[in-house]
Design an enzyme around this catalytic site. Structure first.
Site, PDB file in Angstrom:
ATOM      1  N   HIS A  57     -20.195 -50.168 -19.190  1.00  0.00           N
ATOM      2  CA  HIS A  57     -21.161 -49.712 -18.097  1.00  0.00           C
ATOM      3  C   HIS A  57     -22.146 -48.848 -18.716  1.00  0.00           C
ATOM      4  O   HIS A  57     -22.750 -47.857 -17.918  1.00  0.00           O
ATOM      5  CB  HIS A  57     -20.335 -49.100 -17.007  1.00  0.00           C
ATOM      6  CG  HIS A  57     -19.280 -49.794 -16.649  1.00  0.00           C
ATOM      7  ND1 HIS A  57     -19.717 -50.930 -15.414  1.00  0.00           N
ATOM      8  CD2 HIS A  57     -17.816 -50.208 -16.764  1.00  0.00           C
ATOM      9  CE1 HIS A  57     -18.740 -51.478 -15.275  1.00  0.00           C
ATOM     10  NE2 HIS A  57     -17.676 -50.925 -15.806  1.00  0.00           N
ATOM     11  N   ASN A 130     -16.208 -53.390  -9.119  1.00  0.00           N
ATOM     12  CA  ASN A 130     -17.139 -54.141  -9.550  1.00  0.00           C
ATOM     13  C   ASN A 130     -17.639 -54.819  -8.476  1.00  0.00           C
ATOM     14  O   ASN A 130     -17.246 -54.728  -7.220  1.00  0.00           O
ATOM     15  CB  ASN A 130     -16.658 -55.014 -10.558  1.00  0.00           C
ATOM     16  CG  ASN A 130     -16.173 -54.459 -12.072  1.00  0.00           C
ATOM     17  OD1 ASN A 130     -17.135 -53.626 -12.438  1.00  0.00           O
ATOM     18  ND2 ASN A 130     -15.545 -54.810 -12.699  1.00  0.00           N
TER      19      ASN A 130
END
Length: 490
Positions: A57, A130
């Site tokens: 990320h 997500n």
């Protein structure tokens, strides 16, 4: 203030800077002097302007906003910020790609992180998720290996299809998420045009102590929009910052993105006998079993003033719960309860929760505990305040009230596989997802998978992956095999 009414440039210590264009030298044209504190300070600070990027990320964008409750869910949770219709809670959101580095393109085929920080009156509540409702693996022990397979190879220095598909070939539970990733939703057109999911199973507890397991669904109010593989590749080359630009500009012009939050609610007693393990991150709960219950809406209406300070230094930890919300036996969640917070302690230091973007707003002085010292400690405490507990000097004390309901545990310790439910296999939900797709969607899915698999050098890895798709649906496997062979022979 100077005569021009501009503020005076200062050193880090606040002293005025006389000349910011020329270093101090020994005479005109002479060597520079070590006594030039301003030069040394600027160069030393510049050398330290970067912190380690997130291992996963790394590439992300963020914005502030609020969450507003629109429906009464007090029957399921006692969380204060969800307790009254109309109540608003300040929120910070960070969106991200998963596998690429900080300089990677926004329009890559990759899951998107969807992390939220709610600055509630009972402390910060962090929800990490997500844009897909499932994940590739179900046990945190496999997470470092999974990420290594998706990142740059230590020898070639680039992402290798052999590594990517070899891991998936030996991890059949990834089939469901691979079908999501290679399908039409694999490349969102922007962060505004995708859904967000808590993905994990969490526990809600109401005021009477009743426990429920829940899954979060943030449905975009802008509508789902995605890019084809060709569009994603073109945009990645022409504007690597496409998603960042879109989010920034939409908020700046007053077009505030929003999502409607729904939850699926399962009474805790039903979990043990459900037809598959409800805590398995590779599976969804069918809506016909547990329909969506509306909770509220998330609105993002303010851009950060400084991307580094507020987006890169933002830290989300799923162990940041508030009363009425807690964890579940989800193995991946259990691992992340430690790993996320520990990653931030490494990247940002033990006092990262004192940074403005991470600091709780529930207490005027920040976290009200006995943590002291450490790198970059900034909180000011009463000079007589003790740094231990229990004490006799009026320091903060425990409440005695658990955040969530206790869950029974039994058995012997050991490295156990998850208990088998009647439908606990790795393929049936991937097959259901495939059969939901239109013919055009299936064509694109197969083409995306074949494009990657055809680059794999080992035939046994190719065959293992094809077998997974065939186990999900015979037609699915056959079409992938035919498309791979056609590319290999071409």
């Amino acid at each position: 203030m100077s005569k021009s009414s501009k503020p005076t440039l200062t050193t880090e210590a606040g002293a005025p800077v006389a000349d910011n264009q020329n270093s101090t030298s020994a005479g005109i044209g002479g060597p520079l002097l070590l006594q030039d504190q301003h030069l040394l300070e600027k160069l030393a600070r510049f050398n330290r302007e970067r912190i380690p990027e997130r291992v996963v990320h790394a590439r992300g964008s963020g914005a502030y906003g609020y969450f507003e409750v629109t429906d009464d869910v007090s029957a399921y949770t006692s969380a204060h910020f969800l307790g009254e219709v109309g109540r608003r809670t300040e929120t910070f959101a960070r969106f991200s790609t998963v596998a690429d580095s900080l300089g990677g393109p926004d329009a890559a085929r990759d899951p998107r992180g969807f992390a939220l920080k709610f600055y509630t009156e009972e402390g910060n509540y962090d929800l990490v998720g997500n844009n897909t409702p499932v994940f590739f693996i179900k046990d945190p022990l496999k997470f470092p290996d999974f990420i290594h397979s998706q990142k740059r190879d230590p020898f070639t220095g680039k992402q290798e299809p052999d590594n990517v598909w070899d891991f998936w070939a030996n991890s059949p539970e990834a089939t469901h998420q691979v079908t999501w990733l290679m399908g039409d939703r694999g490349i969102p057109a922007s962060y505004r045009h995708m859904n967000g999911y808590g993905s994990h199973t969490y526990q809600w507890t109401n005021a009477e102590g009743e426990a429920f397991f829940v899954k979060y669904h943030f449905k975009t109010n802008q509508g789902i929009r995605c890019l084809s593989a060709e569009q994603g590749a073109e945009l990645s080359g022409s504007d690597p910052n496409s998603h960042q630009t879109d989010l920034l500009q939409s908020i700046e012009r007053g077009v505030y993105p929003s999502w409607t939050l729904y939850v699926q609610v399962m009474p805790a007693a039903e979990a043990a006998d459900y037809r598959f393990n409800p805590f398995d991150l590779t599976k969804i709960w069918p809506h016909k079993d547990y329909p969506l219950t509306r909770v509220g809406r998330l609105v993002l209406d303010r851009n950060p003033d400084n991307v580094f300070a507020e987006v890169e230094q933002s830290a989300f930890s799923p162990n940041n719960f508030v009363p009425g919300i807690g964890p579940s036996p989800d193995k991946m969640l259990q691992g992340r309860l430690f790993a996320y917070a520990d990653a931030h302690r490494y990247r940002l230091g033990v006092n990262h929760t004192q940074l403005a973007v991470n600091a709780p707003k529930a207490v005027a002085t920040g976290a009200n505990n006995y943590g002291r010292d450490g790198l970059m400690a900034t909180n000011a405490y009463d000079r007589h305040a003790k740094n231990y507990e229990p004490n006799s000097y009026g320091g903060p004390v425990e409440t005695g009230a658990p955040l969530s309901a206790p869950q029974p545990v039994t058995g012997h310790w050991g490295t156990h596989e998850a208990p088998q439910h009647t439908k606990d296999d790795d393929f049936f939900q991937a097959g259901e997802l495939y059969r939901l797709m239109s013919e055009e969607e299936k064509n694109r899915l197969v083409a995306n998978i074949a494009g990657g698999l055809a680059q794999v050098s080992r035939e046994d890895v190719v065959e293992k992956n094809i077998a997974h798709f065939a186990a999900a649906d015979p037609e699915y496997g056959k079409r992938v095999e035919e498309a791979v062979r056609e590319l290999q022979e071409g």
